[in-house]
Design an enzyme around this catalytic site. Structure first.
Site, PDB file in Angstrom:
ATOM      1  N   ASP A  16       3.121 -13.591   0.925  1.00 46.22           N
ATOM      2  CA  ASP A  16       4.443 -13.090   0.378  1.00 46.22           C
ATOM      3  C   ASP A  16       4.326 -13.470  -0.965  1.00 46.22           C
ATOM      4  O   ASP A  16       4.938 -12.542  -1.863  1.00 46.22           O
ATOM      5  CB  ASP A  16       5.335 -14.220   1.070  1.00 46.22           C
ATOM      6  CG  ASP A  16       6.704 -13.259   1.206  1.00 46.22           C
ATOM      7  OD1 ASP A  16       7.160 -12.326   0.403  1.00 46.22           O
ATOM      8  OD2 ASP A  16       7.798 -13.933   1.768  1.00 46.22           O
ATOM      9  N   HIS A 207      13.245 -19.277   6.112  1.00 46.98           N
ATOM     10  CA  HIS A 207      12.412 -18.512   5.069  1.00 46.98           C
ATOM     11  C   HIS A 207      13.363 -17.812   4.133  1.00 46.98           C
ATOM     12  O   HIS A 207      13.958 -16.678   4.286  1.00 46.98           O
ATOM     13  CB  HIS A 207      11.727 -17.399   5.830  1.00 46.98           C
ATOM     14  CG  HIS A 207      10.716 -16.566   4.934  1.00 46.98           C
ATOM     15  ND1 HIS A 207       9.317 -16.474   4.960  1.00 46.98           N
ATOM     16  CD2 HIS A 207      11.002 -15.718   3.965  1.00 46.98           C
ATOM     17  CE1 HIS A 207       8.756 -15.713   4.140  1.00 46.98           C
ATOM     18  NE2 HIS A 207      10.007 -15.200   3.582  1.00 46.98           N
ATOM     19  N   CYS A 240       9.157  -8.982  -1.199  1.00 48.38           N
ATOM     20  CA  CYS A 240       8.729  -7.953  -0.378  1.00 48.38           C
ATOM     21  C   CYS A 240       8.596  -6.793  -0.979  1.00 48.38           C
ATOM     22  O   CYS A 240       9.711  -6.170  -1.646  1.00 48.38           O
ATOM     23  CB  CYS A 240       9.355  -8.059   1.059  1.00 48.38           C
ATOM     24  SG  CYS A 240       9.085  -6.662   2.123  1.00 48.38           S
ATOM     25  N   ASN A 249      10.243 -16.283  -3.014  1.00 47.39           N
ATOM     26  CA  ASN A 249      10.903 -17.301  -1.889  1.00 47.39           C
ATOM     27  C   ASN A 249      11.157 -18.313  -2.971  1.00 47.39           C
ATOM     28  O   ASN A 249      10.966 -18.736  -4.010  1.00 47.39           O
ATOM     29  CB  ASN A 249       9.841 -17.697  -1.119  1.00 47.39           C
ATOM     30  CG  ASN A 249       9.180 -16.778  -0.193  1.00 47.39           C
ATOM     31  OD1 ASN A 249       8.351 -15.947  -0.397  1.00 47.39           O
ATOM     32  ND2 ASN A 249       9.614 -16.709   1.112  1.00 47.39           N
TER      33      ASN A 249
HETATM   34  P1  HMG Z   1       2.069   3.578  10.036  1.00 44.22           P
HETATM   35  O1  HMG Z   1       1.744   4.405   8.959  1.00 44.22           O
HETATM   36  O2  HMG Z   1       3.302   3.744  10.681  1.00 44.22           O
HETATM   37  O3  HMG Z   1       0.658   3.284  10.973  1.00 44.22           O
HETATM   38  O4  HMG Z   1       2.198   2.242   9.268  1.00 44.22           O
HETATM   39  P2  HMG Z   1      -0.151   4.284  11.613  1.00 44.22           P
HETATM   40  O5  HMG Z   1      -0.577   3.544  13.014  1.00 44.22           O
HETATM   41  O6  HMG Z   1       0.425   5.698  11.853  1.00 44.22           O
HETATM   42  O7  HMG Z   1      -1.489   4.409  10.734  1.00 44.22           O
HETATM   43  C1  HMG Z   1      -1.462   5.138   9.422  1.00 44.22           C
HETATM   44  C2  HMG Z   1      -2.737   4.723   8.734  1.00 44.22           C
HETATM   45  O8  HMG Z   1      -2.401   3.128   8.551  1.00 44.22           O
HETATM   46  C3  HMG Z   1      -4.018   4.874   9.173  1.00 44.22           C
HETATM   47  O9  HMG Z   1      -4.988   5.078   8.275  1.00 44.22           O
HETATM   48  C4  HMG Z   1      -4.389   3.638   9.870  1.00 44.22           C
HETATM   49  O10 HMG Z   1      -5.796   3.262  10.000  1.00 44.22           O
HETATM   50  C5  HMG Z   1      -3.658   2.415   8.895  1.00 44.22           C
HETATM   51  P3  HMG Z   1      -5.448   6.624   7.699  1.00 44.22           P
HETATM   52  O11 HMG Z   1      -5.812   7.201   9.004  1.00 44.22           O
HETATM   53  O12 HMG Z   1      -3.985   7.104   7.375  1.00 44.22           O
HETATM   54  O13 HMG Z   1      -6.334   6.195   6.620  1.00 44.22           O
HETATM   55  N1  HMG Z   1      -3.410   1.071   9.590  1.00 44.22           N
HETATM   56  C6  HMG Z   1      -3.847   0.246   9.272  1.00 44.22           C
HETATM   57  N2  HMG Z   1      -4.621  -0.193   8.118  1.00 44.22           N
HETATM   58  C7  HMG Z   1      -4.991  -1.519   7.911  1.00 44.22           C
HETATM   59  N3  HMG Z   1      -4.438  -2.541   8.796  1.00 44.22           N
HETATM   60  C8  HMG Z   1      -3.267  -2.191   9.710  1.00 44.22           C
HETATM   61  C9  HMG Z   1      -3.172  -0.809   9.907  1.00 44.22           C
HETATM   62  N4  HMG Z   1      -2.390  -0.269  10.678  1.00 44.22           N
HETATM   63  C10 HMG Z   1      -2.399   0.988  10.400  1.00 44.22           C
HETATM   64  N5  HMG Z   1      -2.880  -3.184  10.379  1.00 44.22           N
HETATM   65  C11 HMG Z   1       2.017  -0.218   9.090  1.00 44.22           C
HETATM   66  C12 HMG Z   1       2.477   1.094   9.847  1.00 44.22           C
HETATM   67  C13 HMG Z   1       2.582  -1.394   9.958  1.00 44.22           C
HETATM   68  C14 HMG Z   1       0.518  -0.456   9.290  1.00 44.22           C
HETATM   69  C15 HMG Z   1       2.333  -0.088   7.828  1.00 44.22           C
HETATM   70  O14 HMG Z   1       3.810   0.490   7.761  1.00 44.22           O
HETATM   71  C16 HMG Z   1       2.255  -1.193   6.860  1.00 44.22           C
HETATM   72  O15 HMG Z   1       1.153  -1.751   6.656  1.00 44.22           O
HETATM   73  N6  HMG Z   1       3.414  -1.974   6.535  1.00 44.22           N
HETATM   74  C17 HMG Z   1       3.103  -2.935   5.702  1.00 44.22           C
HETATM   75  C18 HMG Z   1       4.203  -3.793   5.310  1.00 44.22           C
HETATM   76  C19 HMG Z   1       4.001  -4.908   4.698  1.00 44.22           C
HETATM   77  O16 HMG Z   1       3.161  -5.679   4.624  1.00 44.22           O
HETATM   78  N7  HMG Z   1       5.321  -5.588   4.366  1.00 44.22           N
HETATM   79  C20 HMG Z   1       5.406  -6.811   3.653  1.00 44.22           C
HETATM   80  C21 HMG Z   1       5.081  -8.037   4.659  1.00 44.22           C
HETATM   81  S1  HMG Z   1       6.714  -8.344   5.395  1.00 44.22           S
HETATM   82  C22 HMG Z   1       7.622  -9.298   4.426  1.00 44.22           C
HETATM   83  O17 HMG Z   1       7.198  -9.766   3.352  1.00 44.22           O
HETATM   84  C23 HMG Z   1       8.720 -10.117   4.896  1.00 44.22           C
HETATM   85  C24 HMG Z   1       8.634 -11.477   5.266  1.00 44.22           C
HETATM   86  O18 HMG Z   1       8.222 -12.268   4.216  1.00 44.22           O
HETATM   87  C25 HMG Z   1       9.764 -12.004   6.124  1.00 44.22           C
HETATM   88  C26 HMG Z   1      11.185 -11.950   4.806  1.00 44.22           C
HETATM   89  O19 HMG Z   1      11.046 -12.262   3.853  1.00 44.22           O
HETATM   90  O20 HMG Z   1      11.863 -10.964   5.364  1.00 44.22           O
HETATM   91  C27 HMG Z   1       7.540 -11.748   6.365  1.00 44.22           C
HETATM   92 MG    MG Z   2       9.443 -13.059   2.759  1.00 43.63          MG
END
Ligand code: HMG
Ligand code: MG
Length: 303
Positions: A16, A207, A240, A249
């Site tokens: 994060d 968190h 994020c 955080n």
């Molecule tokens: P999407 O575009 O809907 O996915 O993204 P898709 O299944 O349609 O695939 C599109 C492309 O993404 C394809 O690649 C896939 O291969 C690739 P392309 O053919 O275009 O080259 N892909 C991936 N690549 C690597 N790893 C994967 C993966 N999945 C698909 N797992 C997806 C959906 C979830 C992947 C996208 O929206 C994403 O990566 N989001 C990232 C969100 C993120 O990391 N946010 C930060 C973390 S959460 C946070 O910080 C909150 C937290 O701290 C709690 C809080 O504070 O609230 C936890």
């Molecule tokens: Mg967070």
């Protein structure tokens, strides 16, 4: 009223904390940070995430980070996996726990993981099943449990709804996240109480992002309910990328100082934790975003 006697902290700094940094941080630096955190006594470290590198470029080195860590026995290394593709990539790196991450807000779910809450649960279900079959623990992060950057205030019922869905697919414990740090103590308690409709106290962690400076007050409010698992980020790193304006955080150093001041055991050596925060802050070319770390570093400099 009594507080828990012991608190377990998950340092989420390497994930994060760093995910939102614009300058690429080399895997060696992330690995060195993780080594310093474990040397400071952290028993849980959120190491990286297996998300799309187009969405979050900073986490593209997930394999290098996980393969490069010299694992310390007794330390649990967790990683984020939003879908089966993420799980399949992660499993080769033997995480101890995976994290599926959903939101109590529809709008945030769409911005962050590009699907509705219901769709996210459909995507998580096979990930959770695969992880549990492989003996890997599963945690569920619940974002925006008090406020959302797109929808504003979030009702506790939305948290209870998400917690129920997570429970239904076999998620073993959940994080009540204040993603944008807008929560205040009573609101955070209501979000935790909503999660308690589906999870035991031991399965709930706090968190809290510190955008509005409320994270320590919110921590005390959570302690009052008996919550004893918390997530924090060394040097207060983070935010994020899909929650604009939200800062990091609560700083692990500030959290540890608070807890030790309340005679709550953490197993963490605050001085070594300050060293870890100073290391990553030096690399990023700024001071730690931790009042405690800055105070202790100033004290060291003047000694
Ligand atoms: P999407 O575009 O809907 O996915 O993204 P898709 O299944 O349609 O695939 C599109 C492309 O993404 C394809 O690649 C896939 O291969 C690739 P392309 O053919 O275009 O080259 N892909 C991936 N690549 C690597 N790893 C994967 C993966 N999945 C698909 N797992 C997806 C959906 C979830 C992947 C996208 O929206 C994403 O990566 N989001 C990232 C969100 C993120 O990391 N946010 C930060 C973390 S959460 C946070 O910080 C909150 C937290 O701290 C709690 C809080 O504070 O609230 C936890
Ligand atoms: Mg967070």
């Amino acid at each position: 009223m009594s507080y828990p006697t012991r608190v377990r902290i998950i340092d989420v700094g390497p994930r994060d904390g760093l995910q939102n940094e614009k300058t690429p941080v080399p895997a060696e630096v992330k690995i060195a940070l993780i080594h310093q955190l474990q040397a400071a006594g952290l028993q849980e470290i959120e190491a990286t995430s297996y998300v799309s590198p187009k969405w979050v470029p900073q986490m593209a080195d997930n394999h290098a980070v996980m393969q490069g860590i010299e694992r310390q026995p007794g330390v649990r290394y967790s990683v984020l996996t939003p879908n089966l593709q993420g799980w399949e990539a992660a499993v080769a790196d033997r995480p101890d726990e995976i994290v599926v991450f959903g939101a109590a807000s529809e709008a945030f779910s769409r911005k962050n993981i590009n699907c509705s809450i219901a769709e996210s649960i459909e995507r998580f279900a096979p990930v959770v099943a695969a992880a549990r079959a492989a003996g890997v623990a599963v945690r569920g992060a619940m974002s925006c449990t008090v406020g959302c950057p797109y929808e504003g205030e979030i009702a506790p019922q939305q948290v209870a709804y998400l917690a129920g869905l997570m429970k239904g697919i076999g998620v073993q414990r959940v994080d009540v996240a204040d993603t944008i740090g807008v929560g205040t103590p009573r609101k955070v308690q209501r979000a935790i109480e909503a999660a308690l409709q589906h999870y035991e106290l031991d399965q709930i962690s706090g968190h809290f992002h510190d955008t509005y400076g409320q994270a320590l007050a919110n921590t005390v409010a959570a302690l009052e309910l008996g919550v004893w698992n918390f997530q924090s980020s060394v040097a207060g790193l983070g935010g994020c990328p899909y929650a604009k304006g939200a800062t990091g955080n609560v700083a692990s150093e500030d959290l540890v100082y608070l807890l030790h001041g309340l005679d709550i055991e953490t197993g963490i050596d605050l001085d070594r934790l300050v060293d870890a925060g100073a290391y990553i802050s030096n690399f990023l070319g700024r001071k730690p975003q931790s009042r405690v770390a800055v105070a202790l570093l100033n004290k060291r400099a003047s000694a």
